[in-house]
Design a protein around this motif. Structure first.
Motif, mmCIF file in Angstrom:
data_model
loop_
_atom_site.group_PDB
_atom_site.id
_atom_site.type_symbol
_atom_site.label_atom_id
_atom_site.label_comp_id
_atom_site.label_asym_id
_atom_site.label_seq_id
_atom_site.Cartn_x
_atom_site.Cartn_y
_atom_site.Cartn_z
ATOM 1 N N PHE A 35 2.130 0.202 4.487
ATOM 2 C CA PHE A 35 1.205 -0.924 4.531
ATOM 3 C C PHE A 35 -0.202 -0.360 4.640
ATOM 4 C CE2 PHE A 35 5.190 -2.599 6.092
ATOM 5 C CZ PHE A 35 5.261 -3.879 5.568
ATOM 6 N N TYR A 36 -1.102 -0.842 3.799
ATOM 7 C CA TYR A 36 -2.460 -0.320 3.808
ATOM 8 C C TYR A 36 -3.453 -1.473 3.690
ATOM 9 C CZ TYR A 36 -2.340 -0.877 -1.291
ATOM 10 O OH TYR A 36 -2.246 -1.395 -2.556
ATOM 11 N N GLY A 43 -9.579 5.756 2.616
ATOM 12 C CA GLY A 43 -8.312 6.146 3.243
ATOM 13 C C GLY A 43 -7.103 5.639 2.476
ATOM 14 N N CYS A 44 -7.200 4.423 1.957
ATOM 15 C CA CYS A 44 -6.084 3.835 1.220
ATOM 16 C C CYS A 44 -5.841 4.587 -0.085
ATOM 17 C CB CYS A 44 -6.349 2.358 0.955
ATOM 18 S SG CYS A 44 -6.522 1.400 2.485
ATOM 19 N N ILE A 68 2.167 -1.733 0.222
ATOM 20 C CA ILE A 68 1.990 -3.183 0.397
ATOM 21 C C ILE A 68 0.619 -3.453 1.013
ATOM 22 C CG2 ILE A 68 2.824 -5.282 1.545
ATOM 23 C CD1 ILE A 68 5.599 -4.066 1.663
ATOM 24 N N SER A 69 -0.108 -4.381 0.380
ATOM 25 C CA SER A 69 -1.337 -4.903 0.968
ATOM 26 C C SER A 69 -1.446 -6.376 0.574
ATOM 27 C CB SER A 69 -2.559 -4.123 0.479
ATOM 28 O OG SER A 69 -2.919 -4.525 -0.827
ATOM 29 N N ILE A 117 -4.844 -5.556 8.165
ATOM 30 C CA ILE A 117 -3.632 -4.741 8.131
ATOM 31 C C ILE A 117 -3.917 -3.425 8.836
ATOM 32 C CG2 ILE A 117 -2.014 -3.478 6.647
ATOM 33 C CD1 ILE A 117 -2.439 -5.659 4.528
ATOM 34 N N VAL A 118 -3.078 -3.103 9.813
ATOM 35 C CA VAL A 118 -3.143 -1.810 10.479
ATOM 36 C C VAL A 118 -2.308 -0.853 9.637
ATOM 37 C CG1 VAL A 118 -2.567 -0.532 12.579
ATOM 38 C CG2 VAL A 118 -3.422 -2.885 12.746
ATOM 39 N N ARG A 119 -2.922 0.236 9.174
ATOM 40 C CA ARG A 119 -2.217 1.193 8.322
ATOM 41 C C ARG A 119 -0.952 1.661 9.049
ATOM 42 N NH1 ARG A 119 -4.657 3.478 4.458
ATOM 43 N NH2 ARG A 119 -6.687 3.459 5.486
ATOM 44 N N SER A 120 0.198 1.347 8.469
ATOM 45 C CA SER A 120 1.490 1.615 9.105
ATOM 46 C C SER A 120 2.536 1.899 8.037
ATOM 47 C CB SER A 120 1.953 0.398 9.916
ATOM 48 O OG SER A 120 0.954 -0.041 10.804
ATOM 49 N N THR A 121 3.584 2.606 8.419
ATOM 50 C CA THR A 121 4.680 2.897 7.496
ATOM 51 C C THR A 121 6.003 2.657 8.206
ATOM 52 O OG1 THR A 121 3.347 4.591 6.404
ATOM 53 C CG2 THR A 121 5.722 4.704 6.033
#
Length: 153
Positions: A35-36, A43-44, A68-69, A117-121
């Protein structure tokens, strides 16, 4: 953020390449969802390029990888074209999947508070459970770490 060993919330989202992706239909393949916040930001872009460069290794390990964004498919298509990406990008324009996975949260930048969105995986195993999650991702080395986790499944 959703915890390990929980069932991954199922979804169907539009994907680049004029397709739709339904998470449950991908089983038994492991699935990586990164998620970005936004297309074509520093960064994305670095994160999407890192996953794109490692995509053949993820595929060799049997895994599917998706970014996903909340950006539109049109924005995703431009992002892929501009950055020469090969990872499919999913559009969660209404934000429901981001909310289900707990990545839509309050953020602060330059003294302002906003939702984003908090950058997460997340790594989802063959049974559809969350195997591992990475909240508040720092981009350098992250795609490699996720690939190592996929190989360890």
């Amino acid at each position: 953020m959703i915890d390990a060993n929980e069932m991954a919330p199922d979804f169907t989202l539009p994907s680049t390449g004029d397709t739709e992706v339904t998470l449950s239909a991908l089983r038994p393949a492991p699935v990586v969802l990164f998620f970005y916040p936004r297309d074509n930001t520093s960064g994305c872009t670095k994160e999407a390029i890192a996953f794109s460069e490692l995509l053949p290794e993820f595929e060799a390990a049997g895994a599917k990888v998706f970014g996903i964004s909340k950006d539109s498919l049109s924005s995703h298509d431009k992002f892929i074209s501009k950055q020469n990406l090969n990872v499919p990008l999913l559009s969660d324009e209404n934000g429901s999947v981001c909310e289900d996975y707990g990545v839509w949260a309050e953020k602060k930048m330059y003294g302002k508070t906003f939702m984003g969105i908090v950058r997460s995986t997340v790594l989802i195993d063959a049974t559809g459970k969350i195997s591992r999650s990475w909240p508040k991702v720092k981009v350098p080395g992250h795609a490699e770490e996720v690939l190592d986790a996929v190989k360890a499944l």
